[in-house]
Design a protein around this motif. Structure first.
Motif, short mmCIF file in Angstrom:
data_model
loop_
_atom_site.label_atom_id
_atom_site.label_comp_id
_atom_site.label_asym_id
_atom_site.label_seq_id
_atom_site.Cartn_x
_atom_site.Cartn_y
_atom_site.Cartn_z
N GLY A 1 0.80 -1.22 0.00
CA GLY A 1 0.00 0.00 0.00
C GLY A 1 0.82 1.27 0.00
N THR A 2 1.89 1.30 0.84
CA THR A 2 2.64 2.55 1.00
C THR A 2 3.75 2.72 -0.02
OG1 THR A 2 4.12 1.52 2.62
CG2 THR A 2 2.15 2.63 3.48
N GLU A 3 4.41 1.65 -0.41
CA GLU A 3 5.56 1.76 -1.30
C GLU A 3 5.23 1.44 -2.76
OE1 GLU A 3 8.48 2.90 -0.25
OE2 GLU A 3 7.64 3.11 1.76
N LEU A 4 4.30 0.52 -2.98
CA LEU A 4 4.00 0.12 -4.35
C LEU A 4 2.67 0.69 -4.84
CD1 LEU A 4 6.12 -2.10 -3.35
CD2 LEU A 4 5.11 -3.57 -5.08
N GLY A 5 1.94 1.38 -3.97
CA GLY A 5 0.66 1.94 -4.37
C GLY A 5 -0.36 0.90 -4.78
N ARG A 6 -0.27 -0.30 -4.16
CA ARG A 6 -1.18 -1.40 -4.51
C ARG A 6 -2.01 -1.75 -3.27
NH1 ARG A 6 0.77 -4.30 -9.06
NH2 ARG A 6 -1.11 -5.56 -8.85
N ASP A 7 -3.12 -1.07 -3.08
CA ASP A 7 -4.03 -1.37 -1.97
C ASP A 7 -4.89 -2.55 -2.42
OD1 ASP A 7 -5.52 -1.35 0.28
OD2 ASP A 7 -6.61 0.49 -0.15
#
Length: 386
Positions: free
Chosen positions: A230-236
């Motif tokens: 979520g925070t580093e790869l923008g994949r929630d």
């Protein structure tokens, strides 16, 4: 074989419930306002429940029977799922995780023993394989099921637990029809004494260190993957979170099966090399914000962990007298589950006071150093020819 199938299903169901929260941690974080270090504590208290359960209740199924203990494990799993279902604060989640740890401790001993006892003599060799598949299959299934439901179905913090409770209900109904394999006696409760078996002291310590390094990585993957994505790869993405951890558990099982075909002298070196490679992949994934090395790390650490665990179990089974074998197994798993929890909390603290990059870098370095230390000690103990 019907009894075996039902028992394996019950074992699988209990273990499934223990990993349902994995892809949901980021959702709990946002919904309840908890911080990353609290997420890792939420994961870690499960391991505390397992260790305490193993040390206090590990012999219970030998005394009152496999069937009652598996029933208690299912009821505890249902209690944990119910708490998760209605929870609205961190305290309720923590209590649910501890109860879940107790359920896993009971199911692991009773389920493994029952499956072996229910098989006919000509198929006894299937016992460890079926127990492994039920155990690791449940762990892998829970994280994948919850991830899929959270990603593509409604009510992500509720539906997974409803499905889990339905599976528990099926398990309870099936368990009623299973025959008992143990003659019941009066239960006695005492804290299991832990000690390192002197017959295999060096091998035990090396196997515990290597398998512990693998468990530490699995623990961090389980508790922090959602935060990383979520925070580093923008994949929630709960389904992707579940898949990463799913890979770790599936390949841990594969590593244990593969180890059966390796020469005993090659198991720990192979495990250590795998863990060093996995540490590098985790550092790459965190520092480079890359998905591919994270997926590869889950596969490689699973293989290394499974191989190291198998080596440790084999050393105990072949090198420790039967009268003290249970004590040695308890010590081995108590070490592994302790190491599963503590590094995860440490990573959470570093994330809280620094950032995920620092946490990932420090953790990867420590795992690599531990695996290299074991590898060096293995090379020094080999006899030199000539």
């Amino acid at each position: 074989m019907r009894n075996v199938g039902i028992t394996a299903f019950v074992f699988w169901t209990v273990m499934l419930g223990t990993t349902v929260p994995t892809p949901l941690y980021p959702l709990y974080e946002r919904s309840f306002g908890i911080v990353p270090v609290e997420v890792t504590v939420l994961f870690a208290v499960y391991a505390v429940g397992v260790v305490v359960g193993l040390l206090t209740l590990g012999r219970l199924s030998d005394q009152i029977g496999r069937k009652p203990v598996l029933g208690i494990a299912l009821l505890l799993s249902a209690a944990a799922a119910s708490l998760f279902l209605v929870s609205d604060n961190l305290t309720m989640l923590l209590v649910a995780r501890v109860i879940s740890g107790f359920s896993a401790a009971l199911a692991t001993g009773a389920g493994t023993a029952a499956i072996g006892e229910q098989l006919p003599a000509s198929r006894k060799w299937l016992g460890p394989v079926l127990a492994l598949l039920a155990n690791m299959g449940g762990l892998a299934s829970g994280t994948m099921l919850a991830g899929i439901l959270a990603q593509w179905a409604g009510h992500p913090l509720r539906l997974s637990w409803i499905v889990d409770l339905a599976l528990i209900g099926v398990g309870l109904v099936g368990l009623v029809t299973v025959a008992e394999t143990v003659r019941r006696t009066r239960p006695t409760f005492r804290f299991q004494r832990l000690s390192i078996p002197h017959e295999i002291r060096g091998e035990f310590i090396r196997a515990s260190a290597a398998a512990g390094a693998g468990f530490a990585v699995l623990g961090v993957l389980t508790s922090v993957t959602g935060i990383l994505l979520g925070t580093e790869l923008g994949r929630d993405d709960p389904a992707l979170t579940g898949f990463v951890v799913f890979l770790g558990f599936v390949f841990t099982a594969a590593g244990q099966l593969i180890d059966r075909r390796l020469p005993p002298s090659g198991s720990l070196p192979a495990a250590c090399v795998s863990l060093v490679v996995a540490a590098g992949l985790i550092a790459w994934a965190v520092l480079g914000a890359a998905l591919a090395p994270l997926l590869a790390a889950a596969v490689v650490v699973g293989l290394g962990t499974g191989t190291a665990v198998s080596a440790g179990l084999r050393a105990i089974a072949t090198g420790v007298p039967a009268a003290r074998r249970g004590e040695a197994f308890s010590a081995f798993f108590a070490i592994l589950y302790t190491v599963l929890a503590v590094p995860a909390i440490g990573v959470g603290v570093v994330i809280e006071y620094a950032n995920l990059h620092w946490a990932g870098g420090i953790f990867s370095l420590l795992v690599a150093l531990l695996a290299l230390t074991v590898l060096i000690s293995l090379s020094r103990r080999r006899p030199v020819s000539g």
